[in-house]
Each structure stands twice: as C-alpha cells, then as structure tokens.
Design a protein around this motif. Structure first.
Motif, PDB file in Angstrom:
ATOM      1  N   LEU A   1       0.822  -1.206   0.000  1.00  0.00           N
ATOM      2  CA  LEU A   1       0.000   0.000   0.000  1.00  0.00           C
ATOM      3  C   LEU A   1       0.860   1.261   0.000  1.00  0.00           C
ATOM      4  O   LEU A   1       0.550   2.233  -0.717  1.00  0.00           O
ATOM      5  CB  LEU A   1      -0.937  -0.013   1.210  1.00  0.00           C
ATOM      6  N   MET A   2       1.927   1.280   0.772  1.00  0.00           N
ATOM      7  CA  MET A   2       2.773   2.467   0.818  1.00  0.00           C
ATOM      8  C   MET A   2       3.476   2.699  -0.516  1.00  0.00           C
ATOM      9  O   MET A   2       3.659   3.847  -0.944  1.00  0.00           O
ATOM     10  CB  MET A   2       3.786   2.358   1.952  1.00  0.00           C
ATOM     11  N   ARG A   3       3.868   1.621  -1.195  1.00  0.00           N
ATOM     12  CA  ARG A   3       4.460   1.781  -2.526  1.00  0.00           C
ATOM     13  C   ARG A   3       3.436   2.362  -3.503  1.00  0.00           C
ATOM     14  O   ARG A   3       3.749   3.251  -4.299  1.00  0.00           O
ATOM     15  CB  ARG A   3       4.984   0.442  -3.041  1.00  0.00           C
ATOM     16  N   LEU A   4       2.224   1.841  -3.447  1.00  0.00           N
ATOM     17  CA  LEU A   4       1.166   2.344  -4.319  1.00  0.00           C
ATOM     18  C   LEU A   4       0.888   3.819  -4.049  1.00  0.00           C
ATOM     19  O   LEU A   4       0.771   4.631  -4.981  1.00  0.00           O
ATOM     20  CB  LEU A   4      -0.113   1.534  -4.105  1.00  0.00           C
ATOM     21  N   TYR A   5       0.763   4.171  -2.788  1.00  0.00           N
ATOM     22  CA  TYR A   5       0.468   5.555  -2.416  1.00  0.00           C
ATOM     23  C   TYR A   5       1.564   6.489  -2.919  1.00  0.00           C
ATOM     24  O   TYR A   5       1.281   7.544  -3.507  1.00  0.00           O
ATOM     25  CB  TYR A   5       0.322   5.660  -0.899  1.00  0.00           C
ATOM     26  N   ALA A   6       2.807   6.125  -2.693  1.00  0.00           N
ATOM     27  CA  ALA A   6       3.922   6.969  -3.123  1.00  0.00           C
ATOM     28  C   ALA A   6       3.943   7.119  -4.640  1.00  0.00           C
ATOM     29  O   ALA A   6       4.138   8.220  -5.170  1.00  0.00           O
ATOM     30  CB  ALA A   6       5.244   6.390  -2.624  1.00  0.00           C
ATOM     31  N   ALA A   7       3.728   6.013  -5.348  1.00  0.00           N
ATOM     32  CA  ALA A   7       3.789   6.054  -6.811  1.00  0.00           C
ATOM     33  C   ALA A   7       2.647   6.858  -7.403  1.00  0.00           C
ATOM     34  O   ALA A   7       2.850   7.698  -8.295  1.00  0.00           O
ATOM     35  CB  ALA A   7       3.772   4.630  -7.369  1.00  0.00           C
TER      36      ALA A   7
END
Length: 210
Positions: free
Chosen positions: A28-34
C-alpha cells in the motif's frame, strides 16, 4: 474498516483496519507513493481515510480524487468533495475469512452506491488484481489479471507476476521500491554521480558546465 452508519454529530475515531498485515502495508505504501508522484497536483491521493455520505462511511485503502486540493481532512465527505474516481483495496489473508469477506463486501456496496466508477483490489497472496466498474450503482467485477496499467492511476503500472510478489512502476518505467530500498538506491545513485564528477575533474572538465 467497516462501512457503518454513524451519528451526524460524532466523528468516529476509527480503529486501525483489522485486516491489515505487514505485507499489506508495504504494498500500500508503494502504491500511495507512486500514485501521488504520478498525479502531482492534478489529483488528491488519500490513504486509509473514511469516505462519508448520507450518515454512512467506509474507508478504502487508497482513493484518487482528481481536481481536489489537499487539506486537513479527518474524513472525506461527499458531496462536499467529489466522488473518488478510483478506490483501491490491498487484500490480506484476513479478507478470505468470514469477517474479512463481509467487511470487503460492505465496502464494495458502499463505493458502488455513492458512484465510484472504478474499484481495484490487489491480492498479493493470490497474485491477482481484480477490476470492478460501476454499473447502475453497483460494483461489478469485469476482469481478473496479473497487471493493471490503466490511466486511472496516473500511468502507474501494478503487476502481480506470482503469489506474494507485487511490483509497482512509475509512468517512466522505474520500479517503486520499499522505503529502505529507495533510500539505498538514491544513495547509490548519488555516490555514482560523485565518482563520475571526480573523474571529470581529473580530466580537467568542470562537471557543472556540462
């Protein structure tokens, strides 16, 4: 978090999502950042916040709201704010148990009812991504695949080539890594740039003038 009826006078101090796991949060954090990077100021991207309307609420793991400005929201109220264009759920093992399945279905029902046009569910353990679209106020699953790269995420591409393997790519093709890996990559790139600058100086070339 469950979709629940609430009192108009009370802002629920929401519990942490009981379906979340460590792996869930990494994805989720990777998705949010991207997605945040991809949209810039063209869309509001929010993480784990309640969407509220008509005395009911539910919290997607991630939402995208084009044209909305950032603020200090504790809740994303509709129609004061526009209906999100995309909601995303990152599933965990708990979502395959009775309570987790029921919670997920309540979210789908709520997002469909308020008019969310696109809903994505990333299932890391299974290695699949489910695509749901709104048909007459109801979310209907239209595809199950191992990648999603539609424009709704700002050009971000998500792939699940195998169970327990999720990759998130920026629009320029670079892979979004976990925070510690991103820091290591940035440090490596900076060290490489400094080595190159030193070599150029040895050759009598000012790297700042190139």
């Amino acid at each position: 978090m469950d979709g629940v009826a609430i009192s108009s006078e009370v802002l629920a101090d929401e519990e942490h999502d009981r379906t979340a796991t460590e792996a869930h949060w990494r994805v989720l954090m990777r998705l949010y950042a991207a997605v945040s990077y991809a949209f810039g100021d063209r869309a509001l991207v929010l993480l784990d916040i309640f969407v509220r309307t008509g005395g009911q609420q539910a919290a997607p793991d991630l939402l995208v709201a084009p044209g909305m400005a950032p603020g200090s929201r504790r809740v994303y109220s509709v129609p004061e704010n526009t209906v999100p264009s995309v909601t995303v759920e990152v599933l965990s093992v708990v979502n395959y148990e009775a309570a987790g399945r029921a919670q997920l279905q309540r979210k789908r029902d709520f997002f469909g009812r308020i008019g969310v046009p696109l809903h994505l569910e990333v299932a890391p353990e299974e290695g699949v991504i489910s695509v749901w679209t709104n048909q007459d106020g109801r979310l209907v699953r239209v595809a199950v695949a191992d990648r999603y790269d539609g424009p709704d995420l700002g050009g971000v591409r998500v792939t699940t080539p195998a169970p327990d393997e999720v990759h998130v790519y920026l629009p320029d093709g670079r892979e979004m890594l976990d925070t510690d890996a991103e820091i290591a990559r940035a440090e490596s790139e900076a060290a490489g740039a400094e080595r190159l600058a030193g070599r150029l100086r040895e050759l009598g070339i000012d790297p700042d003038e190139i």
